[in-house]
Design an enzyme around this catalytic site. Structure first.
Site, PDB file in Angstrom:
ATOM      1  N   LYS A 259     -64.576 -65.788  -1.043  1.00  0.00           N
ATOM      2  CA  LYS A 259     -65.843 -65.459  -1.722  1.00  0.00           C
ATOM      3  C   LYS A 259     -65.780 -65.871  -3.192  1.00  0.00           C
ATOM      4  CE  LYS A 259     -65.407 -61.045  -0.879  1.00  0.00           C
ATOM      5  NZ  LYS A 259     -64.164 -60.963  -0.066  1.00  0.00           N
TER       6      LYS A 259
ATOM      7  N   ARG B 233     -70.106 -53.328  -1.105  1.00  0.00           N
ATOM      8  CA  ARG B 233     -68.965 -53.272  -0.195  1.00  0.00           C
ATOM      9  C   ARG B 233     -69.066 -52.114   0.786  1.00  0.00           C
ATOM     10  NH1 ARG B 233     -65.217 -56.669  -2.976  1.00  0.00           N
ATOM     11  NH2 ARG B 233     -63.244 -56.942  -1.966  1.00  0.00           N
TER      12      ARG B 233
ATOM     13  N   ARG C  38     -51.811 -66.386  -2.510  1.00  0.00           N
ATOM     14  CA  ARG C  38     -52.394 -66.149  -3.836  1.00  0.00           C
ATOM     15  C   ARG C  38     -51.468 -65.285  -4.685  1.00  0.00           C
ATOM     16  NH1 ARG C  38     -58.121 -63.170  -4.029  1.00  0.00           N
ATOM     17  NH2 ARG C  38     -56.846 -61.487  -3.220  1.00  0.00           N
TER      18      ARG C  38
ATOM     19  N   ARG D  34     -51.600 -62.071  -5.810  1.00  0.00           N
ATOM     20  CA  ARG D  34     -52.061 -61.130  -6.831  1.00  0.00           C
ATOM     21  C   ARG D  34     -51.334 -59.796  -6.629  1.00  0.00           C
ATOM     22  NH1 ARG D  34     -58.307 -60.867  -6.304  1.00  0.00           N
ATOM     23  NH2 ARG D  34     -57.819 -58.999  -5.113  1.00  0.00           N
TER      24      ARG D  34
ATOM     25  N   ARG E 120     -56.520 -53.269   3.286  1.00  0.00           N
ATOM     26  CA  ARG E 120     -57.805 -53.805   2.809  1.00  0.00           C
ATOM     27  C   ARG E 120     -58.644 -54.330   3.974  1.00  0.00           C
ATOM     28  NH1 ARG E 120     -55.336 -57.617  -1.428  1.00  0.00           N
ATOM     29  NH2 ARG E 120     -57.351 -58.650  -1.522  1.00  0.00           N
TER      30      ARG E 120
HETATM   31  P1  B4P Z   1     -60.589 -65.714  -2.962  1.00  0.00           P
HETATM   32  O1  B4P Z   1     -61.721 -66.633  -3.225  1.00  0.00           O
HETATM   33  O2  B4P Z   1     -59.877 -65.155  -4.162  1.00  0.00           O
HETATM   34  O3  B4P Z   1     -60.975 -64.490  -1.974  1.00  0.00           O
HETATM   35  P2  B4P Z   1     -61.971 -63.244  -2.101  1.00  0.00           P
HETATM   36  O4  B4P Z   1     -62.665 -63.210  -0.780  1.00  0.00           O
HETATM   37  O5  B4P Z   1     -62.843 -63.351  -3.318  1.00  0.00           O
HETATM   38  O6  B4P Z   1     -60.913 -62.040  -2.354  1.00  0.00           O
HETATM   39  P3  B4P Z   1     -60.904 -60.447  -2.404  1.00  0.00           P
HETATM   40  O7  B4P Z   1     -61.954 -59.901  -1.478  1.00  0.00           O
HETATM   41  O8  B4P Z   1     -59.485 -60.043  -2.142  1.00  0.00           O
HETATM   42  O9  B4P Z   1     -61.161 -59.987  -3.875  1.00  0.00           O
HETATM   43  P4  B4P Z   1     -62.033 -58.960  -4.738  1.00  0.00           P
HETATM   44  O10 B4P Z   1     -61.700 -59.330  -6.113  1.00  0.00           O
HETATM   45  O11 B4P Z   1     -63.478 -58.995  -4.335  1.00  0.00           O
HETATM   46  O12 B4P Z   1     -59.573 -66.512  -2.043  1.00  0.00           O
HETATM   47  C1  B4P Z   1     -58.314 -65.974  -1.638  1.00  0.00           C
HETATM   48  C2  B4P Z   1     -57.235 -67.054  -1.679  1.00  0.00           C
HETATM   49  O13 B4P Z   1     -57.545 -68.083  -0.739  1.00  0.00           O
HETATM   50  C3  B4P Z   1     -57.088 -67.740  -3.026  1.00  0.00           C
HETATM   51  O14 B4P Z   1     -55.729 -67.962  -3.267  1.00  0.00           O
HETATM   52  C4  B4P Z   1     -57.816 -69.069  -2.844  1.00  0.00           C
HETATM   53  O15 B4P Z   1     -57.299 -70.092  -3.670  1.00  0.00           O
HETATM   54  C5  B4P Z   1     -57.543 -69.361  -1.375  1.00  0.00           C
HETATM   55  N1  B4P Z   1     -58.626 -70.141  -0.755  1.00  0.00           N
HETATM   56  C6  B4P Z   1     -59.967 -70.006  -0.961  1.00  0.00           C
HETATM   57  N2  B4P Z   1     -60.653 -70.878  -0.203  1.00  0.00           N
HETATM   58  C7  B4P Z   1     -59.707 -71.571   0.541  1.00  0.00           C
HETATM   59  C8  B4P Z   1     -59.791 -72.605   1.532  1.00  0.00           C
HETATM   60  N3  B4P Z   1     -60.962 -73.127   1.935  1.00  0.00           N
HETATM   61  N4  B4P Z   1     -58.637 -73.056   2.080  1.00  0.00           N
HETATM   62  C9  B4P Z   1     -57.442 -72.538   1.688  1.00  0.00           C
HETATM   63  N5  B4P Z   1     -57.297 -71.570   0.742  1.00  0.00           N
HETATM   64  C10 B4P Z   1     -58.416 -71.091   0.181  1.00  0.00           C
HETATM   65  O16 B4P Z   1     -61.504 -57.457  -4.409  1.00  0.00           O
HETATM   66  C11 B4P Z   1     -60.277 -56.903  -4.895  1.00  0.00           C
HETATM   67  C12 B4P Z   1     -60.313 -55.347  -4.980  1.00  0.00           C
HETATM   68  O17 B4P Z   1     -61.288 -54.918  -5.987  1.00  0.00           O
HETATM   69  C13 B4P Z   1     -60.769 -54.585  -3.720  1.00  0.00           C
HETATM   70  O18 B4P Z   1     -59.713 -54.383  -2.803  1.00  0.00           O
HETATM   71  C14 B4P Z   1     -61.286 -53.237  -4.344  1.00  0.00           C
HETATM   72  O19 B4P Z   1     -60.238 -52.352  -4.641  1.00  0.00           O
HETATM   73  C15 B4P Z   1     -61.923 -53.682  -5.653  1.00  0.00           C
HETATM   74  N6  B4P Z   1     -63.393 -53.891  -5.537  1.00  0.00           N
HETATM   75  C16 B4P Z   1     -64.028 -55.088  -5.715  1.00  0.00           C
HETATM   76  N7  B4P Z   1     -65.361 -54.950  -5.542  1.00  0.00           N
HETATM   77  C17 B4P Z   1     -65.577 -53.639  -5.221  1.00  0.00           C
HETATM   78  C18 B4P Z   1     -66.745 -52.868  -4.899  1.00  0.00           C
HETATM   79  N8  B4P Z   1     -67.959 -53.436  -4.838  1.00  0.00           N
HETATM   80  N9  B4P Z   1     -66.600 -51.543  -4.622  1.00  0.00           N
HETATM   81  C19 B4P Z   1     -65.399 -50.962  -4.671  1.00  0.00           C
HETATM   82  N10 B4P Z   1     -64.251 -51.618  -4.962  1.00  0.00           N
HETATM   83  C20 B4P Z   1     -64.319 -52.958  -5.232  1.00  0.00           C
END
Ligand code: B4P
Length: 193
Positions: free
Chosen positions: A16, A99, A138, A140, A151
């Site tokens: 995302k 979420r 990744r 993190r 998660r």
């Molecule tokens: P990302 O692009 O980083 O994935 P994401 O879906 O955004 O991650 P996530 O859901 O964990 O994060 P968030 O910050 O929202 O891609 C992941 C990896 O894959 C990267 O290394 C990327 O380079 C790689 N990649 C991407 N596309 C690729 C492809 N096509 N091929 C290969 N590799 C690829 O959430 C983190 C935490 O924040 C949650 O657990 C929660 O605690 C909190 N949080 C966030 N929003 C919240 C909300 N609304 N309410 C409550 N808590 C919340």
């Protein structure tokens, strides 16, 4: 006219953040990632960040009130600046928010106040094995096997009900999130026309 008020929904690691950042740049949209905003608060060690840090490290969701306050203030700021005729993005992309159903309902009320309905909800779909691989790659702070499993469970229980919620409102389009970043970007672009 291209759709310009977008939500990105999907399991952790579906990409995302990766896609949202690029799409927002291409279309001049305000990109709001609640995950990034929360991590910025954690790094700055604000009161809010201290409260969020432990919850995020466990892979759970930060409280709705806290996340909502962040999103509300950003969307209200943008709306006010638009109505003053100031230059800047006219649309927005919410990444990782809402979420759960409570957040979705609060967002609906907020957007109705601002008279800015959602144009499209993009659901990014990917198998658990690939999600795990990407997140472990990744590296993190909250990306270790045990926390990722939790998660994914939180996603299934709390976030996945949004799929039916937005499908019922005829806003949801699913995208296969497997493949190269460019290929997935093209799939998303096709939905915006
Ligand atoms: P990302 O692009 O980083 O994935 P994401 O879906 O955004 O991650 P996530 O859901 O964990 O994060 P968030 O910050 O929202 O891609 C992941 C990896 O894959 C990267 O290394 C990327 O380079 C790689 N990649 C991407 N596309 C690729 C492809 N096509 N091929 C290969 N590799 C690829 O959430 C983190 C935490 O924040 C949650 O657990 C929660 O605690 C909190 N949080 C966030 N929003 C919240 C909300 N609304 N309410 C409550 N808590 C919340």
């Amino acid at each position: 006219m291209t759709k310009q008020r977008l939500l990105f929904v999907g399991p952790p690691g579906a990409g995302k953040g990766t896609q949202a950042q690029q799409l927002a740049l291409r279309h001049n949209l305000l990109h709001l990632s609640t995950g990034d905003l929360l991590r910025a608060e954690v790094s700055a060690a604000t009161e809010l960040g201290l409260e969020a840090a432990a919850v995020m490290a466990r892979g759970e969701l930060v409280s709705d009130a806290l996340v909502l306050a962040i999103v509300r203030s950003r969307l209200e700021q943008q709306s006010a600046s638009l109505s003053r005729g100031e230059p800047g993005p006219s649309g927005w992309l919410l990444d990782g928010f809402p979420r759960n159903l409570a957040q979705a309902e609060a967002l609906e009320a907020l957007l109705s106040d601002l008279d800015q309905p959602i144009d499209l909800v993009v659901l990014m779909e990917l198998d658990d094995d690939l999600l795990m691989q990407r997140l472990l790659g990744r590296g993190r702070a909250d990306d270790n096997t045990e926390v990722i499993r939790h998660r994914l469970e939180v996603y299934r229980q709390q976030t996945a009900p949004l799929i039916a919620y937005y499908r019922q409102r005829q806003l949801l389009q699913a995208v296969d999130a497997e493949g190269s970043i460019e290929a997935i970007a093209e799939r998303i672009e096709r939905l915006l026309a």
